[in-house]
Design an enzyme around this catalytic site. Structure first.
Site, PDB file in Angstrom:
ATOM      1  N   ARG A  33       0.837  -1.190   0.000  1.00 41.80           N
ATOM      2  CA  ARG A  33       0.000   0.000   0.000  1.00 41.80           C
ATOM      3  C   ARG A  33       0.880   1.252   0.000  1.00 41.80           C
ATOM      4  NH1 ARG A  33      -3.035  -2.774  -1.826  1.00 41.80           N
ATOM      5  NH2 ARG A  33      -5.076  -3.505  -1.100  1.00 41.80           N
ATOM      6  N   HIS A  80       0.915  -0.519 -10.510  1.00 43.80           N
ATOM      7  CA  HIS A  80      -0.011  -1.322  -9.698  1.00 43.80           C
ATOM      8  C   HIS A  80      -0.376  -2.629 -10.413  1.00 43.80           C
ATOM      9  CE1 HIS A  80      -3.142  -0.880  -6.260  1.00 43.80           C
ATOM     10  NE2 HIS A  80      -2.839  -2.150  -6.458  1.00 43.80           N
TER      11      HIS A  80
END
Length: 313
Positions: A228, A276
């Site tokens: 994250r 990502h």
């Protein structure tokens, strides 16, 4: 017949229609899968949810037995005050394997010095620079020992790396040195020649890697973050990179995504940005997890991967 609401972006239904329909049918549960607006919300039994989908207010879903998240992370929904139904996060085999392959690839890239090898195009034979140590002599630290972190730690240990894992609560994983708590974090960071973070986004993990904690790592350490973006204090990491405290960072997740073109990470010579891609839910394997939880709900069995609201994951 139960009703299952597919509440992701409409364009993603094409990827999920066949695998989700077939996976639910294989459990023996008779289900009608509907899109938002096609059925009375009070008649929906299960909500297959994506944070990027159209459903963000769960008030009307009074008959829903569970909300089944399509993403591994639940930080965008766990604090939703309208969500009173059980919430299950996604842990699927395809996502796990994708994460393991991403982490293993980048750890090996750092371990073997592949970046420097690829940049060597000047015709100079540098055999005297030496060879990398064996994996057993390279200390890798994994922050986060949930399902994904555990799988990555075990894969790296299987390659011979000396792996230390850290988690908020004590874990016991054969072949992994497991640490926990504040003292354990300091010890783990002090060992981290290569640091990998797969921690969830919670108030406790925000800016966990800051000026103080980055300074606890060996000088020149490498960092891989497919967990994250909120874990990292960006200014502190950039400063640590500039002074050589951190030798290089490979970052797959960010506070703002897509990462803005003007962000300094793009141009920094000691940063690798990936968009990502470390762990995407695969429609086929994610559908199997969704279908199994629907079967469990109909059979009165405990749900898989039920989120603990007090912990945030």
């Amino acid at each position: 017949m139960i009703r299952v609401l597919f509440a992701d972006k409409p364009e993603n239904w094409g990827r999920y229609e066949t695998p989700l329909t077939e996976a639910i049918a294989a459990t023996g549960v008779e289900a009608q899968i509907v899109q938002p607006g096609e059925s009375d919300p009070a008649q929906i039994d299960y909500v297959v949810y994506s944070p990027q989908g159209p459903v963000q207010d769960f008030t009307a879903y009074t008959g829903a037995k569970a909300v089944l998240n399509l993403w591994a992370g639940v930080e965008r929904v766990v604090g939703n005050d309208t969500l009173t139904q059980p919430l299950c996060r996604m842990v699927d085999a395809g996502l796990e394997r994708g994460m393991v392959e991403y982490v293993t690839g980048h750890v090996l890239r750092y371990h073997l010095g592949i970046d420097a090898t690829l940049a060597q195009q000047d015709g100079v034979w540098r055999h005297d620079d030496g060879v990398p140590p064996l994996a057993r002599d390279r200390s890798v630290v994994m922050l986060g020992l949930g399902a994904l972190g555990k799988a990555c730690a075990e894969a790296l240990a299987g390659l011979g790396f000396a792996v230390t894992g850290w988690s908020r609560t004590r874990k016991d994983i054969p072949g992994i040195t497991c640490l926990s708590g504040d003292d354990g974090l300091a010890e783990a960071l002090s060992r981290a020649e290569i640091l990998v973070s797969i921690l969830p986004d919670t108030p406790e993990t925000t800016n966990l890697l800051n000026a103080d904690t980055l300074a606890q790592m060996p000088k020149g350490a490498r960092l891989v973050n497919p967990g994250r973006g909120t874990l990292i204090d960006d200014d502190a990491l950039l400063a640590a990179l500039d002074r050589g405290q951190i030798g290089h960072a490979t970052l797959d997740v960010f506070r703002v995504e897509p990462l803005p073109p003007e962000h300094p990470y793009w141009a920094h010579p000691q940063v690798t940005v990936t968009p990502h891609i470390a762990a995407e839910s695969r429609a086929e394997t994610a559908s199997e997890v969704i279908a199994e939880n629907i079967r469990r709900g109909e059979a009165g069995e405990p749900f898989l991967y039920l989120v603990d609201r007090s912990r945030g994951y």
